[in-house]
Motif scaffolding. Structure first.
Motif, short mmCIF file in Angstrom:
data_model
loop_
_atom_site.label_atom_id
_atom_site.label_comp_id
_atom_site.label_asym_id
_atom_site.label_seq_id
_atom_site.Cartn_x
_atom_site.Cartn_y
_atom_site.Cartn_z
N ASP A 77 0.82 -1.22 0.00
CA ASP A 77 0.00 0.00 0.00
C ASP A 77 0.85 1.26 0.00
O ASP A 77 0.50 2.26 -0.65
CB ASP A 77 -0.97 0.00 1.18
CG ASP A 77 -2.07 -1.03 1.04
OD1 ASP A 77 -2.39 -1.42 -0.11
OD2 ASP A 77 -2.62 -1.47 2.07
N LYS A 80 2.19 1.46 -3.61
CA LYS A 80 1.07 1.72 -4.55
C LYS A 80 0.61 3.17 -4.46
O LYS A 80 0.26 3.78 -5.48
CB LYS A 80 -0.08 0.76 -4.22
CG LYS A 80 -1.37 1.02 -4.95
CD LYS A 80 -1.34 0.51 -6.35
CE LYS A 80 -2.73 0.67 -6.95
NZ LYS A 80 -2.74 0.44 -8.35
N SER A 81 0.62 3.75 -3.27
CA SER A 81 0.16 5.13 -3.09
C SER A 81 1.04 6.14 -3.82
O SER A 81 0.64 7.28 -4.01
CB SER A 81 0.07 5.48 -1.60
OG SER A 81 1.36 5.63 -1.04
N ASP A 158 -1.62 -4.19 -10.20
CA ASP A 158 -1.32 -4.52 -8.81
C ASP A 158 -0.55 -5.83 -8.67
O ASP A 158 0.37 -5.93 -7.85
CB ASP A 158 -2.62 -4.60 -7.99
CG ASP A 158 -3.19 -3.23 -7.69
OD1 ASP A 158 -2.59 -2.21 -8.08
OD2 ASP A 158 -4.26 -3.18 -7.04
#
Length: 188
Positions: A77, A80-81, A158
């Motif tokens: 996360d 990914k951010s 992803d």
């Protein structure tokens, strides 16, 4: 001259440590090397994972910027951010740990370099030789620079980002193991 440079450099290092500007995990290695009379460290990094924006038409050394940079092992996360459209290229990066060490002379530099290469730090080299010191770079061959986007287009999903992150973490852990194995042997 070497001893004066060492004293001055270690004063700067201690200030940087006090200000929290040095990767904590590498401090024991720095302390060990700096305790030896014929060596001192000039720069270091425990390795990192990051997302970087690199411009297309400008000097990347001057105009690249980190969108995310972690010296630990980031979560999916967190990484990914930081994936987003950019003006140039979007690059996933994993850099090996690196140490620059000033050595009193070529003989002592050769000792560190031979030990590093035999410990698996195969990208290590002598960076410069002068009358006052020899600089050795300690480095593994582990590195990832993967383009994952260009402009408004993101090329990674992803699943692949997770794979890239997991693979990078494995490589970074292995690189750190090699560095610590080498450091145990230094000065014996």
């Amino acid at each position: 001259m070497f001893d004066e440079d060492k004293k001055r450099t270690l004063m700067k290092l201690n200030l940087a440590i006090a200000e929290g500007l040095v990767d904590e995990e590498i401090i024991p290695i720095l302390d060990k090397i700096n305790s030896l009379k014929d060596y001192y460290t000039t720069s270091s990094c425990i390795g990192r994972i990051g997302i970087m924006e690199i411009p297309k038409d400008k000097n990347p050394k001057l105009f690249s910027r980190w969108l995310g940079k972690w010296h630990n092992y980031p979560s999916f996360d967190e990484v990914k951010s930081r994936v987003r459209p950019v003006d140039g290229y979007l690059i996933f990066v994993m850099n090996s740990p690196i140490l620059h060490i000033a050595c009193r002379d070529v003989e002592r530099a050769k000792y560190l370099l031979d030990l590093a290469i035999h410990s698996g730090l195969k990208a290590s080299s002598i960076k410069s030789v002068s009358n006052k010191r020899v600089i050795v770079e300690i480095l593994t061959t582990y590195k990832i620079d993967a383009p994952i986007g260009e402009g408004k287009r993101i090329f990674i999903d992803d699943e692949y980002l997770k794979f890239l992150l997991e693979y990078s973490i494995l490589k970074l852990k292995r690189a750190r193991e090699l560095l610590f194995k080498w450091a145990e042997k230094v000065g014996r």
